[in-house]
Each structure stands twice: as C-alpha cells, then as structure tokens.
Design a protein around this motif. Structure first.
Motif, PDB file in Angstrom:
ATOM      1  N   LEU A  48     -13.626  23.869  37.750  1.00 14.65           N
ATOM      2  CA  LEU A  48     -12.393  24.043  36.908  1.00 14.65           C
ATOM      3  C   LEU A  48     -11.350  23.102  37.282  1.00 14.65           C
ATOM      4  O   LEU A  48     -10.361  22.428  36.391  1.00 14.65           O
ATOM      5  N   TYR A  49     -11.186  22.695  38.604  1.00 14.60           N
ATOM      6  CA  TYR A  49     -10.043  21.841  39.151  1.00 14.60           C
ATOM      7  C   TYR A  49     -10.539  20.698  38.658  1.00 14.60           C
ATOM      8  O   TYR A  49      -9.312  19.629  38.165  1.00 14.60           O
ATOM      9  N   SER A  50     -11.702  20.113  38.509  1.00 12.23           N
ATOM     10  CA  SER A  50     -12.006  18.727  37.869  1.00 12.23           C
ATOM     11  C   SER A  50     -11.560  18.888  36.275  1.00 12.23           C
ATOM     12  O   SER A  50     -11.116  18.105  35.817  1.00 12.23           O
ATOM     13  N   ALA A  51     -12.236  20.029  35.610  1.00 12.15           N
ATOM     14  CA  ALA A  51     -12.324  19.937  34.323  1.00 12.15           C
ATOM     15  C   ALA A  51     -10.729  20.208  33.870  1.00 12.15           C
ATOM     16  O   ALA A  51     -10.317  19.686  32.631  1.00 12.15           O
ATOM     17  N   SER A  52      -9.839  20.723  34.478  1.00  6.14           N
ATOM     18  CA  SER A  52      -8.277  20.852  34.024  1.00  6.14           C
ATOM     19  C   SER A  52      -7.321  19.503  34.481  1.00  6.14           C
ATOM     20  O   SER A  52      -6.426  19.492  34.435  1.00  6.14           O
ATOM     21  N   GLY A  53      -8.096  18.511  34.978  1.00 10.36           N
ATOM     22  CA  GLY A  53      -7.327  17.292  35.261  1.00 10.36           C
ATOM     23  C   GLY A  53      -6.731  17.366  36.504  1.00 10.36           C
ATOM     24  O   GLY A  53      -5.612  17.013  36.711  1.00 10.36           O
ATOM     25  N   HIS A  54      -7.547  18.040  37.515  1.00  2.54           N
ATOM     26  CA  HIS A  54      -6.855  18.421  38.914  1.00  2.54           C
ATOM     27  C   HIS A  54      -5.521  18.941  38.886  1.00  2.54           C
ATOM     28  O   HIS A  54      -4.576  18.865  39.723  1.00  2.54           O
ATOM     29  N   ASN A  55      -5.538  20.155  37.975  1.00  4.05           N
ATOM     30  CA  ASN A  55      -4.126  20.873  37.561  1.00  4.05           C
ATOM     31  C   ASN A  55      -4.528  22.039  38.725  1.00  4.05           C
ATOM     32  O   ASN A  55      -5.129  23.040  38.302  1.00  4.05           O
ATOM     33  N   LEU A  56      -3.537  22.049  39.973  1.00  4.13           N
ATOM     34  CA  LEU A  56      -3.856  22.994  41.009  1.00  4.13           C
ATOM     35  C   LEU A  56      -3.376  24.167  40.502  1.00  4.13           C
ATOM     36  O   LEU A  56      -3.853  25.282  40.708  1.00  4.13           O
ATOM     37  N   PRO A  57      -1.977  24.357  39.815  1.00  4.83           N
ATOM     38  CA  PRO A  57      -1.553  25.675  39.203  1.00  4.83           C
ATOM     39  C   PRO A  57      -2.432  26.374  38.429  1.00  4.83           C
ATOM     40  O   PRO A  57      -2.522  27.549  38.444  1.00  4.83           O
ATOM     41  N   SER A  58      -3.143  25.731  37.395  1.00 10.28           N
ATOM     42  CA  SER A  58      -4.278  26.397  36.832  1.00 10.28           C
ATOM     43  C   SER A  58      -5.423  26.982  37.626  1.00 10.28           C
ATOM     44  O   SER A  58      -5.857  28.085  37.225  1.00 10.28           O
ATOM     45  N   VAL A  59      -5.531  26.373  38.485  1.00 13.80           N
ATOM     46  CA  VAL A  59      -6.838  26.654  39.494  1.00 13.80           C
ATOM     47  C   VAL A  59      -6.222  27.969  40.141  1.00 13.80           C
ATOM     48  O   VAL A  59      -6.924  28.991  40.281  1.00 13.80           O
ATOM     49  N   GLU A  60      -4.857  27.822  40.643  1.00 16.31           N
ATOM     50  CA  GLU A  60      -4.465  29.062  41.273  1.00 16.31           C
ATOM     51  C   GLU A  60      -4.034  30.228  40.410  1.00 16.31           C
ATOM     52  O   GLU A  60      -4.618  31.444  41.028  1.00 16.31           O
ATOM     53  N   LYS A  61      -3.898  29.972  39.188  1.00 16.48           N
ATOM     54  CA  LYS A  61      -3.715  31.249  38.367  1.00 16.48           C
ATOM     55  C   LYS A  61      -5.179  31.808  38.028  1.00 16.48           C
ATOM     56  O   LYS A  61      -5.226  32.878  38.014  1.00 16.48           O
ATOM     57  N   GLN A  62      -6.136  31.103  38.053  1.00 11.96           N
ATOM     58  CA  GLN A  62      -7.705  31.408  37.791  1.00 11.96           C
ATOM     59  C   GLN A  62      -8.022  32.285  38.933  1.00 11.96           C
ATOM     60  O   GLN A  62      -8.703  33.303  38.857  1.00 11.96           O
TER      61      GLN A  62
END
Length: 384
Positions: A48-62
């Motif tokens: 997900l970190y790669s697929a979301s364009g290195h979007n760390l907040p998105s990964v933290e939410k997940q």
C-alpha cells in the motif's frame, strides 16, 4: 547434536509445546492462523505504501484499521459458539434493518448510497451482512437433520435473497455477490442434494436473460462487455483492465522492485491502492511475489477448512467452511477482475487493498474461526 542430547531435550520441547497449546486454549487463538494474518498485514502495508504514492498518512490510517481489526478478532474469538448460534436471528434482523436505513437516509457518494453516518463514524452495513448471513444460515440449518429438505432450501434462499436485493439496490454488485455467496456456501456444505444443485444451475442459466435486461444497471452491463473485449473502449471503460494487464505482464518473474513500478507511479493504473492493488504488486514483485501471496492465502483457506472438519458441532462446521470458502471467493473475484477473466465488480483484495470496514469485517470472520477452533477443547473439558 548427539543422540543423547536429542533424547534429553525431547521432553523439554514437548513441555514447551504443551504450554503454548494451553495458552492458545485460554486465549481462544489459533496461533498458526494468527501468524498468517500478520504476514498478510505486513505485505498489505508494504504494498500500500508504494501503491498510494508513498502516502504515509494513508498507510498509518490503514494501520489503525488493522489494529481495530485485530482487537475485534480477539473479542469475537472469546464468544462461545453456542451463543453465536442463539444470537444469529438478532444479527440477521439487525443487519437487514441497517440496510433498510441505508435505503432511506444513507449517505450518497460517487453515485452510490451505501454508507450510514453516525456522528463522526461512517460505515457500510453491507459489511455486517457478510458475517450475519453465514451465521444465520448455519444456525438455521444446524437445528435439524442434514441434508436440508426442500422447504428448508426455499427458506434459506429467501433469507439470502432479501439482504442481497437491498445491497444490489445501493447499487453494490460486488458486495451483494459476496453476501449471497457466504449464504450459499453454507447451503452447499450442508450436504445439498445434487438434484437441487442441478436445478439451481438450470434456473440460473434461464434467468441470465432477464437479469441482463431488467436487473443490471447500464454501467454493470458495460463492465461485462468490457471484460469480453476491453479494446472496444481502450481510453474509457477498458482503460483499467488494459493498464492492469500491462502492469502484471511488465513485472516478469521477479518484478521491477519495491516502489519501482511505472504503471502506478506514473498514474497509468487507476485505483491502484484499492481494487487493482494486485497489479501494483505484480509489477513490483513479479510472479514470485504473487505466488508467495497466493501460498499464504491458500494456507489461510486450508487452515479454515481444517477448523471446519475438526469442529464439534454442525453449526461450527457449516460456519467455518462458509467463512473459509467465502474468503477464497474474495481472492478469486479480485484477481479475476484485475486479470480480465471476470467483470470489474469492486471487490478489494483481502487484507492488501486499502479499506476500513471491510478489513474489520474480515478479521471478525477470522475471530469466528478461532472461536470454533477452540470450541472443541471447551466442549471436551467442562471445567474450562
């Protein structure tokens, strides 16, 4: 190690294994299944970190959703299986009422009315039905002798049909398929007679024409046509399938490397962090990475079926088998739609795609499996 040392350490190893088994029994946790889920969690957050364009907040939410999901799984695992069986009718009625509430005053987003908003909390009631459905059908069928009689089959089909129709109206074809499948799987594992299965195939075949012309929305029909020939509209409805196939093929055997996928990094692949995340993984980790993921999925499903076989009650067997086989349907439908062999119906890849309610619902299902897995010891040891 000498033979004497080996023989001397065998009792110690057996004692350690016994202690772990007792701990698992007390916590009502299947440690092997838990290990597999933790592996999938790590893989999911990494991809997900790669697929979301290195979007760390998105990964933290997940990651937050995963923590909630694990807590939910542990809580569900503590619930006695017999209590689940008794509460099944209330879960079903509650789920249907929530679906009706969505129809009346649910939130509308991207043309679909699928969510309920309670204060700052927003959720999809259809995810609840993914659990309420198999629990209810298993509870109903386990009350009598198996295989089920014709009247029982008709009642079960009615129980499946009502929430499925409400979910289709949202519209949410993907979730409706999964909810219906979770109920049908219970019916199948109940020892359904072959003449009923043959009749169902005939009825389904005969209903395809009216379903196509009167039940499916225009965009749903277009998804089927796109599956058959995505090149008919390569810059429109066929874009996702064409780009996902390109990403899958470009990964080769070992992939381009983590965060090195061009299809997702250059935004050629829409929804790369949700429904099409397996295409991102295929491009970055190649065929070997996908095989590893499939192997973990297979072990989860096999473990679930083993729990079903070893269950002490008809209810536990039916429910565990349905939860495990429905998980297989999740994986098959997602990978099938990304590779172009089934229509795109919006089914996320379990524990890998970004999501909230869906992840919690999946882990609640695994909690059911763990409760069933430890129910055997609870039944055999009354003092526990």
């Amino acid at each position: 190690m000498s033979k004497q040392d080996f023989l001397r350490r065998m009792p110690e190893a057996a004692s350690a294994f016994s202690r772990r088994a007792r701990l698992a029994e007390r916590l009502h946790i299947d440690f092997f299944l838990l290990l597999l889920l933790m592996l999938l969690t790590v893989i999911g957050l990494t991809v997900l970190y790669s697929a979301s364009g290195h979007n760390l907040p998105s990964v933290e939410k997940q990651g937050t959703f995963f923590m909630i999901a694990y807590v939910t799984m542990f809580i569900v695992a503590q619930i006695p299986v017999e209590f689940m069986r008794r509460m099944a009718p209330f879960a079903y009625v509650g789920g249907v009422l929530l679906l009706l509430a969505v129809t009346i005053f649910g939130d509308i987003s991207m043309g679909a009315q699928r969510w309920l908003q309670i204060g700052s909390f927003r959720f999809q009631p259809s995810e609840i039905m993914k659990l309420a459905m198999p629990i209810t059908i298993a509870a109903y069928l386990s009350r009598g002798f198996l295989p089920p009689r014709f009247t029982q089959v008709i009642i079960v089909l009615g129980l499946i049909g009502l929430p499925t129709a409400l979910i289709i109206e949202q519209p949410d074809l993907g979730t409706s398929i999964l909810v219906a499948t979770s109920g049908i799987m219970v019916l199948f594992f109940s020892g359904l007679l072959w003449r009923y299965i043959a009749a169902a195939v005939v009825v389904f075949g005969a209903s395809l024409w009216p379903i196509w012309h009167f039940m499916l929305h225009d965009y749903q029909r277009q998804r089927v046509l796109t599956m058959l020939d995505p090149t008919q509209d390569p810059l429109g409805t066929g874009w996702n399938i064409i780009q996902s196939k390109t990403a899958i093929g470009s990964g080769g055997l070992s992939g381009k490397g983590w965060m090195e996928g061009t299809q997702s990094r250059l935004d050629f692949l829409p929804e790369g962090h949700t429904d099409f995340i397996i295409a991102v993984m295929s491009e970055e980790f190649g065929l070997l990475g996908v095989i590893l993921l499939l192997a973990i999925y297979a072990m989860v499903i096999i473990r679930g079926l083993m729990i079903a076989v070893n269950s002490q009650s008809s209810f536990g067997r039916l429910l565990a088998a349905a939860v495990s086989s429905t998980f297989f349907v999740y994986v098959f439908v997602n990978m099938g739609m990304v590779s172009g062999i089934v229509p795109v119906v919006g089914v996320p890849l379990p524990l890998i795609s970004q999501g909230g309610t869906a992840i919690v619902a999946l882990f609640a299902g695994f909690g059911l499996l763990m409760a069933i897995a430890t129910e055997k010891k609870r039944v055999m040891t009354p003092q526990s």
